[in-house]
Design a protein around this motif. Structure first.
Motif: not given
Length: 124
Positions: A13-21, A40-60
């Protein structure tokens, strides 16, 4: 469709609004998904994509004032399906990604599930 269709998936989940996330996280947990993030930030999202096993993503589409496209490109390179989340509709999506599902804010749980299932049927 049963909730089992998404059960066990690791969803970024990549979302910067706390209530929505928080809302997204609750809905995904109801589906039996494991939530990665939320980022909640682009850099954190890019790091998660490179380091985590992700099946699907929701991108704000706009995260803390930055366009999400570097993350979308990284996911597409790894053939990981994703859904855009935006309050502006599909008109604001870059042409390259117009074929991806768009979750219009505000959304209901049924809408989220439908878009996630659509994304699973389509990979980069």
């Amino acid at each position: 469709m049963s909730d089992g269709d998404l059960n066990g998936l690791r969803i970024l989940v990549v979302e910067d609004e706390a209530a929505i996330s928080l809302l997204l996280e609750d809905m995904l947990l109801d589906f039996g998904c494991e939530v990665i993030g939320p980022a909640a930030r682009l850099a954190a999202a890019l790091e998660a994509v490179s380091r985590e096993q992700v099946d699907l993503a929701i991108l704000d589409v706009n995260v803390a004032g930055e366009p999400i496209y570097p993350v979308a490109e990284a996911l597409a390179q790894r053939s990981i399906p994703f859904v855009f989340s935006t309050g502006y509709g599909s008109a604001g999506i870059r042409d390259t990604f117009r074929d991806r599902p768009v979750l219009q804010k505000p959304f209901a749980q049924h809408d989220l599930k439908q878009k996630l299932l659509m994304a699973r049927g389509k990979t980069a």
